[in-house]
Design a protein around this motif. Structure first.
Motif, PDB file in Angstrom:
ATOM      1  N   LEU A  92       0.851  -1.184   0.000  1.00 25.65           N
ATOM      2  CA  LEU A  92       0.000   0.000   0.000  1.00 25.65           C
ATOM      3  C   LEU A  92       0.888   1.236   0.000  1.00 25.65           C
ATOM      4  O   LEU A  92       1.823   1.325   0.813  1.00 25.65           O
ATOM      5  N   VAL A  93       0.597   2.175  -0.892  1.00 26.80           N
ATOM      6  CA  VAL A  93       1.388   3.399  -0.985  1.00 26.80           C
ATOM      7  C   VAL A  93       0.446   4.595  -0.964  1.00 26.80           C
ATOM      8  O   VAL A  93      -0.356   4.782  -1.883  1.00 26.80           O
ATOM      9  N   GLU A  94       0.586   5.394   0.085  1.00 27.52           N
ATOM     10  CA  GLU A  94      -0.260   6.578   0.232  1.00 27.52           C
ATOM     11  C   GLU A  94       0.391   7.789  -0.423  1.00 27.52           C
ATOM     12  O   GLU A  94       1.619   7.875  -0.521  1.00 27.52           O
ATOM     13  N   SER A  95      -0.444   8.733  -0.821  1.00 30.96           N
ATOM     14  CA  SER A  95       0.047  10.000  -1.369  1.00 30.96           C
ATOM     15  C   SER A  95      -1.038  11.063  -1.178  1.00 30.96           C
ATOM     16  O   SER A  95      -2.184  10.736  -0.865  1.00 30.96           O
ATOM     17  N   GLY A  96      -0.650  12.317  -1.394  1.00 32.25           N
ATOM     18  CA  GLY A  96      -1.622  13.403  -1.339  1.00 32.25           C
ATOM     19  C   GLY A  96      -1.557  14.262  -0.089  1.00 32.25           C
ATOM     20  O   GLY A  96      -2.221  15.294  -0.010  1.00 32.25           O
ATOM     21  N   GLY A  97      -0.766  13.861   0.883  1.00 33.76           N
ATOM     22  CA  GLY A  97      -0.653  14.667   2.088  1.00 33.76           C
ATOM     23  C   GLY A  97      -0.006  16.017   1.789  1.00 33.76           C
ATOM     24  O   GLY A  97       0.824  16.130   0.900  1.00 33.76           O
ATOM     25  N   SER A 104      -9.276  21.787   1.777  1.00 32.57           N
ATOM     26  CA  SER A 104      -9.579  20.415   1.389  1.00 32.57           C
ATOM     27  C   SER A 104      -8.333  19.714   0.868  1.00 32.57           C
ATOM     28  O   SER A 104      -7.409  20.359   0.362  1.00 32.57           O
ATOM     29  N   LEU A 105      -8.334  18.407   0.999  1.00 30.50           N
ATOM     30  CA  LEU A 105      -7.284  17.562   0.438  1.00 30.50           C
ATOM     31  C   LEU A 105      -7.901  16.246   0.003  1.00 30.50           C
ATOM     32  O   LEU A 105      -8.919  15.820   0.562  1.00 30.50           O
ATOM     33  N   ARG A 106      -7.256  15.620  -0.958  1.00 31.05           N
ATOM     34  CA  ARG A 106      -7.639  14.258  -1.316  1.00 31.05           C
ATOM     35  C   ARG A 106      -6.421  13.359  -1.201  1.00 31.05           C
ATOM     36  O   ARG A 106      -5.412  13.579  -1.881  1.00 31.05           O
ATOM     37  N   LEU A 107      -6.532  12.363  -0.368  1.00 33.08           N
ATOM     38  CA  LEU A 107      -5.484  11.365  -0.223  1.00 33.08           C
ATOM     39  C   LEU A 107      -5.774  10.173  -1.116  1.00 33.08           C
ATOM     40  O   LEU A 107      -6.929   9.839  -1.362  1.00 33.08           O
ATOM     41  N   SER A 108      -4.699   9.534  -1.567  1.00 38.55           N
ATOM     42  CA  SER A 108      -4.821   8.341  -2.394  1.00 38.55           C
ATOM     43  C   SER A 108      -4.000   7.218  -1.780  1.00 38.55           C
ATOM     44  O   SER A 108      -2.969   7.472  -1.155  1.00 38.55           O
ATOM     45  N   CYS A 109      -4.456   6.015  -1.988  1.00 41.87           N
ATOM     46  CA  CYS A 109      -3.727   4.827  -1.548  1.00 41.87           C
ATOM     47  C   CYS A 109      -3.773   3.817  -2.677  1.00 41.87           C
ATOM     48  O   CYS A 109      -4.846   3.305  -3.007  1.00 41.87           O
ATOM     49  N   ASP A 114      -7.293  17.716  12.606  1.00 36.43           N
ATOM     50  CA  ASP A 114      -7.139  16.676  11.585  1.00 36.43           C
ATOM     51  C   ASP A 114      -5.680  16.446  11.221  1.00 36.43           C
ATOM     52  O   ASP A 114      -5.356  15.514  10.470  1.00 36.43           O
ATOM     53  N   SER A 115      -4.785  17.276  11.719  1.00 40.42           N
ATOM     54  CA  SER A 115      -3.363  17.124  11.433  1.00 40.42           C
ATOM     55  C   SER A 115      -2.870  15.797  11.992  1.00 40.42           C
ATOM     56  O   SER A 115      -3.073  15.499  13.174  1.00 40.42           O
ATOM     57  N   ALA A 116      -2.231  15.019  11.144  1.00 42.15           N
ATOM     58  CA  ALA A 116      -1.758  13.700  11.553  1.00 42.15           C
ATOM     59  C   ALA A 116      -1.055  13.034  10.375  1.00 42.15           C
ATOM     60  O   ALA A 116      -1.129  13.518   9.240  1.00 42.15           O
ATOM     61  N   MET A 117      -0.424  11.927  10.667  1.00 44.31           N
ATOM     62  CA  MET A 117       0.034  11.036   9.609  1.00 44.31           C
ATOM     63  C   MET A 117      -1.147  10.134   9.280  1.00 44.31           C
ATOM     64  O   MET A 117      -1.727   9.513  10.181  1.00 44.31           O
ATOM     65  N   TYR A 118      -1.485  10.061   7.999  1.00 45.97           N
ATOM     66  CA  TYR A 118      -2.616   9.257   7.564  1.00 45.97           C
ATOM     67  C   TYR A 118      -2.100   7.969   6.922  1.00 45.97           C
ATOM     68  O   TYR A 118      -1.243   8.017   6.038  1.00 45.97           O
ATOM     69  N   TYR A 119      -2.666   6.862   7.375  1.00 43.16           N
ATOM     70  CA  TYR A 119      -2.245   5.537   6.912  1.00 43.16           C
ATOM     71  C   TYR A 119      -3.403   4.825   6.215  1.00 43.16           C
ATOM     72  O   TYR A 119      -4.553   4.923   6.642  1.00 43.16           O
ATOM     73  N   CYS A 120      -3.038   4.060   5.214  1.00 45.52           N
ATOM     74  CA  CYS A 120      -3.980   3.197   4.525  1.00 45.52           C
ATOM     75  C   CYS A 120      -3.806   1.774   5.074  1.00 45.52           C
ATOM     76  O   CYS A 120      -2.678   1.356   5.348  1.00 45.52           O
ATOM     77  N   GLY A 174       2.292   5.783   5.190  1.00 44.26           N
ATOM     78  CA  GLY A 174       1.682   7.012   5.667  1.00 44.26           C
ATOM     79  C   GLY A 174       1.999   8.231   4.821  1.00 44.26           C
ATOM     80  O   GLY A 174       2.992   8.266   4.081  1.00 44.26           O
ATOM     81  N   THR A 175       1.129   9.228   4.929  1.00 42.57           N
ATOM     82  CA  THR A 175       1.314  10.519   4.274  1.00 42.57           C
ATOM     83  C   THR A 175       0.872  11.595   5.261  1.00 42.57           C
ATOM     84  O   THR A 175      -0.160  11.462   5.917  1.00 42.57           O
ATOM     85  N   GLN A 176       1.655  12.654   5.374  1.00 41.47           N
ATOM     86  CA  GLN A 176       1.438  13.653   6.413  1.00 41.47           C
ATOM     87  C   GLN A 176       0.452  14.733   5.968  1.00 41.47           C
ATOM     88  O   GLN A 176       0.581  15.299   4.881  1.00 41.47           O
ATOM     89  N   VAL A 177      -0.494  15.004   6.849  1.00 40.81           N
ATOM     90  CA  VAL A 177      -1.445  16.097   6.648  1.00 40.81           C
ATOM     91  C   VAL A 177      -1.276  17.091   7.791  1.00 40.81           C
ATOM     92  O   VAL A 177      -1.312  16.709   8.964  1.00 40.81           O
TER      93      VAL A 177
END
Length: 123
Positions: free
Chosen positions: A4-9, A17-22, A89-95, A116-119
């Motif tokens: 799994l590879v996250e992106s978009g942070g 607004s943001l859109r994250l992808s995994c 909502d600031s955090a590292m987001y994981y898929c 993870g990807t950082q927001v």
């Protein structure tokens, strides 16, 4: 092996607004439930949203009405659309992927994790 590879942070202002992808590889997204979690340093990882393979999505109360989880099974990608972002909502987001049972929004319920990807949301 599932990867799994996250992106978009990114860093955004509150209200933005943001859109994250995994991107998932090694397994068809169509056949698995996938989820988004987030973690702040020093705190436990918490479930945010789940895209279930055969049922409706699940959301944490803190993001209902602001975040939307979706997927493109043809591209093997999971998305998290985040609107009206808040500093909390600031955090590292994981898929996460491949549900093993239990509570949908708990870390123990998934076999595979991304890096993870950082927001960061500033006020």
């Amino acid at each position: 092996q599932v990867q799994l590879v996250e992106s978009g942070g990114d860093s955004v202002q509150a209200g933005g607004s943001l859109r994250l992808s995994c991107a998932i590889s090694g397994r068809s997204a169509r056949s698995v439930s996938m989820a988004w979690f987030r973690q702040v340093v020093g705190k436990e990882r918490e479930g945010v949203a789940v895209s279930r393979s055969t049922d409706s999505p699940v959301y944490a109360d803190s993001v209902k009405g602001r975040f939307t989880v979706s997927r493109d099974n043809a591209k093997n990608i999971l998305y998290l659309e985040m609107n009206n972002l808040k500093p909390d909502d600031s955090a590292m987001y994981y898929c996460a992927a491949l549900f093993r049972g239990g509570d949908w929004l708990t870390t123990g319920a998934y076999y595979y994790w991304g890096q993870g990807t950082q927001v960061t949301v500033s006020s």
